[in-house]
Write an enzyme that holds these catalytic residues in place. Structure first.
Site, short mmCIF file in Angstrom:
data_model
loop_
_atom_site.label_atom_id
_atom_site.label_comp_id
_atom_site.label_asym_id
_atom_site.label_seq_id
_atom_site.Cartn_x
_atom_site.Cartn_y
_atom_site.Cartn_z
N GLY A 69 0.89 -1.35 0.04
CA GLY A 69 0.01 -0.08 0.08
C GLY A 69 0.71 1.41 -0.17
O GLY A 69 0.34 2.23 -0.65
N THR A 70 2.01 1.32 0.78
CA THR A 70 3.02 2.27 0.69
C THR A 70 3.40 2.71 -0.83
O THR A 70 3.52 3.82 -1.12
CB THR A 70 4.13 2.00 1.74
OG1 THR A 70 3.64 2.22 2.95
CG2 THR A 70 5.05 3.19 1.50
N GLN A 177 -7.66 1.98 5.15
CA GLN A 177 -8.58 1.51 6.60
C GLN A 177 -10.06 1.11 6.14
O GLN A 177 -10.61 0.36 6.81
CB GLN A 177 -8.49 2.34 7.59
CG GLN A 177 -7.24 2.75 8.09
CD GLN A 177 -6.77 1.27 8.94
OE1 GLN A 177 -7.68 0.65 9.19
NE2 GLN A 177 -5.37 1.13 9.06
N SER A 194 -4.40 -1.15 0.77
CA SER A 194 -3.48 -2.13 1.06
C SER A 194 -4.15 -3.61 1.44
O SER A 194 -4.91 -3.49 2.67
CB SER A 194 -2.37 -1.52 2.23
OG SER A 194 -1.40 -2.78 2.42
N ALA A 195 -3.78 -4.60 1.05
CA ALA A 195 -4.49 -5.97 1.44
C ALA A 195 -4.38 -6.43 2.76
O ALA A 195 -5.46 -6.88 3.30
CB ALA A 195 -3.94 -7.10 0.54
N HIS A 196 -3.31 -6.06 3.27
CA HIS A 196 -3.16 -6.43 4.72
C HIS A 196 -4.27 -5.88 5.97
O HIS A 196 -4.18 -6.32 7.01
CB HIS A 196 -1.64 -6.66 5.07
CG HIS A 196 -1.24 -5.31 5.71
ND1 HIS A 196 -0.37 -4.38 4.61
CD2 HIS A 196 -0.98 -4.79 6.81
CE1 HIS A 196 -0.44 -3.40 5.33
NE2 HIS A 196 -0.56 -3.45 6.60
N CYS A 320 5.58 7.95 24.23
CA CYS A 320 6.26 6.83 25.04
C CYS A 320 6.53 5.47 24.32
O CYS A 320 7.26 4.83 24.73
CB CYS A 320 5.61 6.53 26.31
SG CYS A 320 5.04 8.27 27.35
#
Length: 476
Positions: A69-70, A177, A194-196, A320
């Site tokens: 996807g990136t 998303q 993005s498939a994942h 953090c």
């Protein structure tokens, strides 16, 4: 062990797993070859493209598969900017885009282009009028996610797309998303995913470029995937991605209603169970499975570690837990509390019992972390009982009474600067001020957020020899 981080990567859907194993047997050959094995691989690739295009609601020849996807985002932005370079070099993005979009914007700016970043409100949404107001005659491309990956807020894509279309500017939508829940509404020009994120295998992205959009692929030309994604196609993964997308879409309506009820349960009950919590994101216009909240006086890394020990996998946007030591750019853009941030993103099929157990475990986890950090007890607890009998909460006895108190929290990370502020706020009279010296980037976000949550006045930030001085006035 309940897995509550589907927004990072959803578990592989059973249909996707079956398709992957079958395609490993049938789809290993080069789809560009004319012999039998190549033709079989080509048939699998074409069928996957048609299935994915049907889910996106685009033409099959408008969609290509990318290695991630990136990479789809990078290729889409670079190609659209290059295709419209005669128009200008102005790029518009929202302040809460995925890092892949923002990194592309940084690279474009480094090469001499200009970038406008459109801000968001406290729910994480852009205002369509503000986005439209950023359009210029030299705007080559605008980018807007369909829904936010950290807080779940759904963006007004259709309204923004209409404004972009009227101005003759293509809009690229990052739908990573949301695509598993349904097609993206509006007259957008480019789309990535993005498939994942929807239960497909990792290593498969989608890039859609509508017909008529000027697009010039960057890098060495390649004959595969219309020249827009170089390299040999991972056909088994592509087939599994398309199969899983079709499967999750078939289940989306019923599963969305069920997950909405579960996340609403978390949104409602966490503030009742845990004191000093800010729930973030739009309460209505949101994805079904994502809910995010931040807890005062809590180290996000420790909270995640303790929840992991209790059997829950969640993520966080707190500084953090960040290798950059800065809060999530999404939380920073929203102006909400970042310390103790927890993102719960439920995968399809999450049992209600797991959510109930999470709600039972969370209060003890947060209380334990606060106790370890020496955080003050909230109103009604020990801290309230320690006050004298003076009116308006003013200190009595030997308590320190000064008009201005300086707290040195230099060199200490979140949530310590806020904890130190909370410890001393009762030691100044109403109307008095506290200056907190801090060099932790999170303090710039968390101290104003603390003031809003605790009903105190945030005066502002002042320069200091090291770091900054954050000035707070006691109002009650």
């Amino acid at each position: 062990m309940p897995y509550f981080d589907a927004a990072s990567a959803a578990p592989l859907h059973p249909v996707g797993r079956q398709a992957l194993l079958a395609a490993l047997e049938e789809g290993w050959a080069d789809p560009a070859r004319l012999y039998r094995e190549g033709r079989r691989a080509r048939m699998l690739l074409d069928a996957a493209r048609e299935a994915a295009a049907e889910a996106v609601e685009c033409r099959p020849d408008e969609l290509v598969f990318t290695p991630s996807g990136t990479r789809a985002v990078h290729a889409g932005i670079e190609g659209a900017l290059a295709g419209r370079r005669r128009v200008g070099r102005h790029l518009i993005v929202s302040a809460v885009e995925h890092s892949s979009v923002l990194h592309s914007a940084e690279a474009h700016e480094a090469l001499g282009g200009s970038v406008t970043e459109v801000g968001v409100d406290r729910t994480g949404a852009v205002a369509p009028d503000a986005f439209a107001g950023s359009l210029r005659p030299d705007t080559a491309l605008a980018c807007l996610q369909s829904a936010n990956h950290e807080v779940g807020t759904v963006q007004p894509v259709a309204e923004v797309a209409e404004a972009c279309r009227a101005a003759g500017v293509p809009l690229l939508v990052d739908a990573a998303q949301s695509l598993g829940w349904g097609p993206v509404a509006g007259d957008w020009s480019l789309l990535t995913a993005s498939a994942h994120k929807w239960g497909g295998p990792s290593g498969v992205g989608l890039l859609v470029v509508r017909k008529g959009v000027r697009f010039a692929p960057r890098g060495p030309l390649d004959e595969r995937e219309s020249g827009r994604a170089a390299g040999f196609e991972n056909i088994p993964a592509v087939v599994a991605a398309a199969a899983s997308l079709r499967a999750v879409r078939a289940e989306a309506a019923g599963e969305a209603a069920r997950l909405r009820e579960l996340t609403e349960r978390i949104r409602t009950r966490v503030p009742a169970l845990v004191p000093d919590v800010e729930v973030t994101g739009d309460p209505e216009r949101r994805l079904p499975g994502i809910v995010t909240f931040s807890c005062l006086y809590v180290d996000g890394e420790t909270v995640l570690h303790e929840l992991d020990g209790a059997g829950f996998s969640v993520s966080s946007g707190s500084s953090c837990t960040s290798s950059t030591l800065t809060p999530s750019h999404v939380l920073r853009a929203m102006g909400v509390l970042s310390e103790g941030n927890v993102r719960v993103s439920l995968p399809p099929g999450t049992p209600a019992e797991d959510v109930e157990r999470f709600l039972a475990v969370l209060p003890g986890v947060v209380a334990g972390v606060r106790e370890k950090l020496g955080a003050p007890v909230t109103a009604g607890g020990v801290r309230g009982a320690e006050r004298g009998a003076g009116e308006s909460g003013a200190p009595t006895g030997d308590a320190l009474v000064v008009d201005v108190l300086v707290v040195d929290a230099l060199g200490r990370r979140c949530p310590v600067p806020v904890i130190e502020l909370a410890r001393v706020i009762d030691d100044v009279p109403v109307g008095g001020t506290v200056r907190v010296l801090a060099d932790d980037e999170a303090a710039r976000l968390d101290i104003p957020a603390w003031c809003e949550m605790r009903g105190q006045e945030y005066v502002g930030e002042e320069p200091a020899d090291r770091g900054s001085a954050y000035v707070v006035r006691r109002t009650s």
